[in-house]
Write an enzyme that holds these catalytic residues in place. Structure first.
Site, PDB file in Angstrom:
ATOM      1  N   SER A 198       4.895  32.675  17.521  1.00 14.63           N
ATOM      2  CA  SER A 198       5.715  31.463  17.222  1.00 14.63           C
ATOM      3  C   SER A 198       5.370  30.284  17.829  1.00 14.63           C
ATOM      4  O   SER A 198       5.649  29.814  19.173  1.00 14.63           O
ATOM      5  CB  SER A 198       7.051  32.009  18.348  1.00 14.63           C
TER       6      SER A 198
ATOM      7  N   GLY B 257      -3.615  38.081  20.292  1.00 14.68           N
ATOM      8  CA  GLY B 257      -4.351  38.859  21.003  1.00 14.68           C
ATOM      9  C   GLY B 257      -4.250  38.370  22.512  1.00 14.68           C
ATOM     10  O   GLY B 257      -5.113  38.794  23.270  1.00 14.68           O
TER      11      GLY B 257
ATOM     12  N   ASN C 181       4.131 -12.644 -11.624  1.00  9.62           N
ATOM     13  CA  ASN C 181       3.536 -13.563 -10.762  1.00  9.62           C
ATOM     14  C   ASN C 181       2.097 -13.751 -11.340  1.00  9.62           C
ATOM     15  O   ASN C 181       1.661 -13.005 -12.128  1.00  9.62           O
ATOM     16  CB  ASN C 181       3.273 -13.067  -9.340  1.00  9.62           C
TER      17      ASN C 181
ATOM     18  N   HIS D 256       0.854  -1.227   0.097  1.00  8.57           N
ATOM     19  CA  HIS D 256       0.013   0.035   0.065  1.00  8.57           C
ATOM     20  C   HIS D 256       0.911   1.336  -0.209  1.00  8.57           C
ATOM     21  O   HIS D 256       1.777   1.260   0.386  1.00  8.57           O
ATOM     22  CB  HIS D 256      -0.688  -0.038   1.179  1.00  8.57           C
TER      23      HIS D 256
ATOM     24  N   GLY E   5      -2.040  39.314  24.446  1.00 10.26           N
ATOM     25  CA  GLY E   5      -1.278  40.468  25.197  1.00 10.26           C
ATOM     26  C   GLY E   5       0.101  40.712  25.107  1.00 10.26           C
ATOM     27  O   GLY E   5       0.658  41.237  25.827  1.00 10.26           O
ATOM     28  N   LYS E   6       0.771  39.909  24.256  1.00  8.97           N
ATOM     29  CA  LYS E   6       2.301  39.725  24.168  1.00  8.97           C
ATOM     30  C   LYS E   6       2.728  41.135  23.993  1.00  8.97           C
ATOM     31  O   LYS E   6       3.506  41.726  24.676  1.00  8.97           O
ATOM     32  CB  LYS E   6       2.497  39.062  22.979  1.00  8.97           C
TER      33      LYS E   6
END
Lengths: 302, 631
Positions: free
Chosen positions: B539, B468, B163, B112, B470-471
């Site tokens: 990040s 959003g 085969n 597969h 608050g960094k």
């Protein structure tokens, strides 16, 4: 990648030594599980070779279910002393206290408590991050797909889907704290290779592999040795002395003997060439249910 | 029950068997081409099956089999319960059998497409490939894919087993057409031998012995061919290499280097070099437990002692002094990606080559190879089963050889640093430059002297968290506070940097990795200049934050996790981004349809849902003060 000029036994030997050195170099706290059987005997011999002139930088550990053949225990202590290896012996004391045995509790529960649980307990107790085992891929179908480095979760579980691909001889030894790896340096050996190597290298083995007169009872077509008085006899059942030997060694009530006259290594190999039953057929635990080995491994069995 | 056998004949047998060679081969091809059946047939016909296994097989055949009342050999090798139930092979199974001449190890690999990685795994440890084709279907996509991977992994000897020829009335023209089709596309693979054989695995035609049903076929049976095939042992003829596995020091008088000879031969007295350091010496002895050897060749596990006390440790390569490997930190390679998580250029991974493990990253995907058409395609990332030509940079220089010349020192695996999974396999094409020729320019004024002037310890305050969270608000407050105290700072803000330095980058995983890589490098330069750098970036991936941490010295990277729950950030939605993301107007938005991986062990965690920005800034300031960053 091959070196056709080396015979297959020398290639297998070199491969096993390579694997052992990788583990010694990459893991903080490896251990070699010693089952006292013929595969373990070969593994021990290879470990002595791999690190020569040093001793192997890891101890041996035996999981003692208290139901091993008495000759195995005597042999174990003699071998460890002779090679100068450090030997640890661990028994599931909780199981002993509860009197877990193969007769009253069945081979499945007994094996789980006294082997699987005991092993997990010992690995956790000593904080081993890698454990060598002597399993071979030719023993059983689910073993055929086992990795050389078999990854186990922090709970010692084995998930066939999360095993890492193994390319070339580049084994990935990275684990997180608590996780561990079972290592099978004899993966590519067959039963015949093992015997041949024992013969070529003159490796000591437990005398139970050689034919001798021993007291046995016959149950469900299997010959069980009466190794001590703990084996319950049915009313009227009398042990018979028969010339038998064992193709594989484990707990005596769960290991069937075969009738045989082969009392030298050469004779054993000769008998094998004519053998019509596979090695694990003498292990009663594999017959418990379909896919039983795979199930046991998922639970943490070696 | 057992016949006695004279010991003398067993001894004879052993003597013959001991001199046997070993051949490893894999079977591959599309699903249902009959690989497992073929191996089952080989085991059956070479008498490797025992009575109890046959009994199990007979009962399994009745239960799960697909061959009516006959034995279904495939059930012999499909070992895992999931496979037996689904009737497919999902993992590599290793099987063993022997003839009078050779012991064989067979890797039975899955057909597969999603298990192509397992097939590559099987190929990496094989000498020969047996590629099966269903005579009714001819060459399929998987046939081409597997043939390509076989060639990629350096296999030179191939058997094309056509085969189920019985189902095509043993027709020669069917066979000839398939062989012609195969040769047409396989010509460029440079196989040394290509032997086509018409077989029926189910009935055994041309497997062990030549079949009466194919009188037109004049070649060997499959087993005869495998038994006599002369596998070229290239490794012996190449220059000597020994990757050091383990330094052997039983006592102060013995210092040996244990390892397996990867290629070539080495003799006592020969000049050798430790590839990385360039230190040279001569071989004093070749030690084994069976005694000292005058020489050792490829494949032998030995311990070398050297005449001089030179430094070498695990991961070093001891090599012939007159034919040294490349030592480089950049090289071109073929890479097979083996994991569901895509390869992202720029992301640091580990690679293991020989016995050495180093940090590396893919600097460029030159092209991906379409394994069906073999065309070169452009690619920004690599997905599971992709094959590509890439450039790789390693953290430290490594000894390497082109895979085509010495496979053992040119093959490597790629390991994910977070999950420890093996995610890729690679083959070195060539070193890109000699790392030893490019030196870091040493400058007289150092980081210490620059930061000393400012009376501060330079550092990166790395703010990570959802959009959003608050960094930027908190980072801004911290910088104001530091600035008021006369400290020298700079704030790198995600949005601002994307307007300039990173304006060519989008929001795919690959671009996010590059975004962070550039910012981390800029932050490192600023730290070198002595500044306290505040980085305010979502990040989202642990791997890249780890990369940034490792660019800096210990104590210079302070990870601050602004831990605001998604619901709170979305509720605030200062820039209206969540609303647009929910409406499907923004793709790959962190927390919505792109993952965020929270830090596992950050220096500071701010539960900004609970803590006011001013209080958070105060905590960070206190941390800097207590840990001596402010002089």
């Amino acid at each position: 990648m091959s070196s056709e000029r080396m015979t297959h036994l020398r290639r297998l030997e070199a491969e096993s030594i390579f694997i052992m050195r990788e583990v010694a170099a990459e893991f903080a706290n490896p251990v070699m599980l010693y089952s006292i059987g013929k595969d373990s005997a070969v593994m021990l011999h290879l470990a002595a070779k791999a690190f020569y002139p040093s001793l192997p930088p890891f101890p041996l550990m035996h999981i003692d279910t208290t139901w091993k053949f008495r000759e195995m225990i005597a042999f174990r202590d003699a071998m460890a002393a002779r090679l100068g290896f450090k030997l640890l012996v661990h028994t599931n004391q909780d199981g002993v206290a509860k009197g877990i045995n193969p007769f009253d509790h069945g081979s499945s529960l007994y094996t789980h408590v006294m082997k699987t649980e005991a092993l997990k307990e010992a690995l956790t107790l000593h904080g081993f991050d890698a454990a060598f085992g002597g399993a071979r891929r030719d023993e059983e179908k689910s073993r055929a797909k086992e990795r050389v480095f078999s990854f186990r979760t922090a709970n010692h579980g084995w998930d066939p889907k999360s095993q890492r691909p193994e390319l070339w001889n580049l084994y990935n030894a990275r684990i997180r704290p608590g996780e561990s790896i079972r290592v099978f340096p004899l993966s590519n050996w067959t039963e015949l290779d093992i015997w041949q190597y024992i013969l070529a290298e003159n490796i000591p083995i437990v005398p139970l592999y050689l034919a001798a007169e021993r007291p046995v009872v016959e149950r469900d077509g299997q010959l069980i040795m009466v190794d001590d008085e703990r084996l319950p006899l049915a009313p009227g059942e009398v042990p018979l002395m028969k010339r038998v030997r064992f193709r594989t060694l484990g707990c005596y009530p769960l290991t069937a003997a075969i009738e045989s006259d082969a009392d030298t290594l050469e004779a054993i190999v000769g008998e094998m060439l004519l053998a019509r039953t596979s090695e694990r057929a003498g292990r009663l635990i594999d017959h418990d249910e379909a896919a039983s080995m795979e199930k046991k491994k998922r639970e943490g069995y070696f | 029950m057992t016949e006695a056998i004279a010991p003398v004949s067993a001894a004879d047998y052993l003597a013959r068997h001991e001199a046997k060679g070993l051949l490893r081969f894999l079977t591959c091809g599309s699903v249902d081409d009959g690989k497992s059946t073929l191996i089952g047939r080989l085991l059956y016909d070479t008498k490797l099956l025992f009575e109890d296994q046959l009994a199990t097989l007979a009962s399994d055949s009745r239960k799960h089999g697909t061959t009516g009342d006959e034995l279904d050999f495939a059930l012999l090798v499909d070992g895992l319960a999931a496979e037996r139930e689904q009737g497919i092979t999902i993992d590599v199974a290793y099987r063993f059998f022997a003839t009078e001449r050779r012991k064989f190890i067979v890797a039975d690999t899955p057909g597969h497409e999603q298990y192509t990685r397992n097939m590559a795994t099987g190929a990496s440890n094989s000498d020969v490939a047996v590629i099966l084709v269903d005579a009714r279907k001819g060459i399929l996509t998987q046939t081409r894919r597997h043939s390509f991977i076989v060639s990629l992994l350096g296999l030179k000897d191939v058997v094309l087993a056509v085969n189920k020829i019985d189902l095509m009335d043993y027709s020669q023209s069917v066979f000839d057409q398939i062989v012609a089709d195969y040769r047409a596309f396989a010509a460029e693979f440079g196989f040394r031998t290509l032997v086509p054989i018409p077989i029926s695995a189910r009935h055994g035609d041309n497997v062990i012995a030549r079949s009466v049903h194919t009188p037109w076929y004049e070649g060997p049976s499959l087993l005869d061919h495998l038994d006599t095939l002369d596998v070229e042992s290239v490794a012996q003829t190449r220059p000597f290499r020994l990757p050091v596995q383990w330094v052997n020091r039983p006592n102060l008088n013995f210092r040996g280097f244990s390892g397996t000879v990867a290629s070539g031969t080495v003799r006592v007295g020969e000049a050798v070099v430790v590839a990385g350091s360039g230190a040279t010496s001569r071989v004093a002895s070749i030690v084994t437990a069976d005694g000292e050897l005058p020489q050792a060749g490829a494949g032998q596990a030995v311990t070398l002692t050297l005449e001089d006390e030179i430094d070498a440790s695990r991961g070093d390569v001891i090599a012939a002094a007159n034919a040294r490997p490349d030592v480089s930190d950049q090289f071109a390679a073929h890479l097979i990606w083996m994991h569901e998580d895509s390869l992202l250029p720029g992301r640091p991974y580990l690679m293991k080559i020989g016995t050495r493990t180093v940090v590396m990253s893919v600097t460029e995907i030159k092209h991906r190879v379409d394994v069906n058409s073999f065309q070169k395609l452009a690619a920004k990332t690599l997905a599971l089963n992709d094959v590509a030509v890439v450039n790789i940079a390693t953290h430290d220089p490594i000894a390497l050889d082109p895979f085509a010349e010495i496979p053992q020192t040119g093959a490597f695996i790629v390991i994910d640093r977070m999950t420890n999974q093996t995610v890729g396999a690679g083959m070195v094409d060539f070193g890109l430059r000699r790392a030893t020729n490019v030196h870091w320019q040493a400058l007289d004024v150092s980081k210490a002297s620059r930061s000393g002037l400012k009376q501060q310890k330079p550092a990166v305050l790395w703010f990570t968290g959802l959009s959003g969270a608050g960094k930027s608000t908190i980072a801004n407050l911290v910088e104001k506070r530091l600035n008021a105290l006369g400290r020298h700072t700079y704030l790198l803000d995600g949005d601002n940097v994307r307007h300039g330095l990173n304006k060519d980058l989008g929001f795919t995983d690959a671009d996010r990795v590059e975004n962070i890589r550039r910012v981390a490098e800029v932050a490192r330069l600023m730290v070198d200049a002595g500044l306290i750098v505040l980085v305010s970036f979502i990040s989202p991936f642990r791997a890249e934050r780890q990369m940034a941490r490792e660019l800096l010295e210990a104590g210079e990277f302070i990870e601050i996790f602004v831990d605001t729950p998604l619901a709170v950030a979305e509720e605030r939605d200062v820039k209206g981004l969540y609303k647009r993301a929910r409406a499907g107007l923004i793709q790959n938005f962190t927390g919505i349809d792109s993952p965020y991986e929270p830090p596992l062990d950050p220096e500071i965690t701010i539960e900004s849902g609970a803590l006011a920005a001013e209080a958070a800034a105060e905590r960070i300031f206190a941390f800097l003060l207590q840990n001596g960053y402010l002089g």
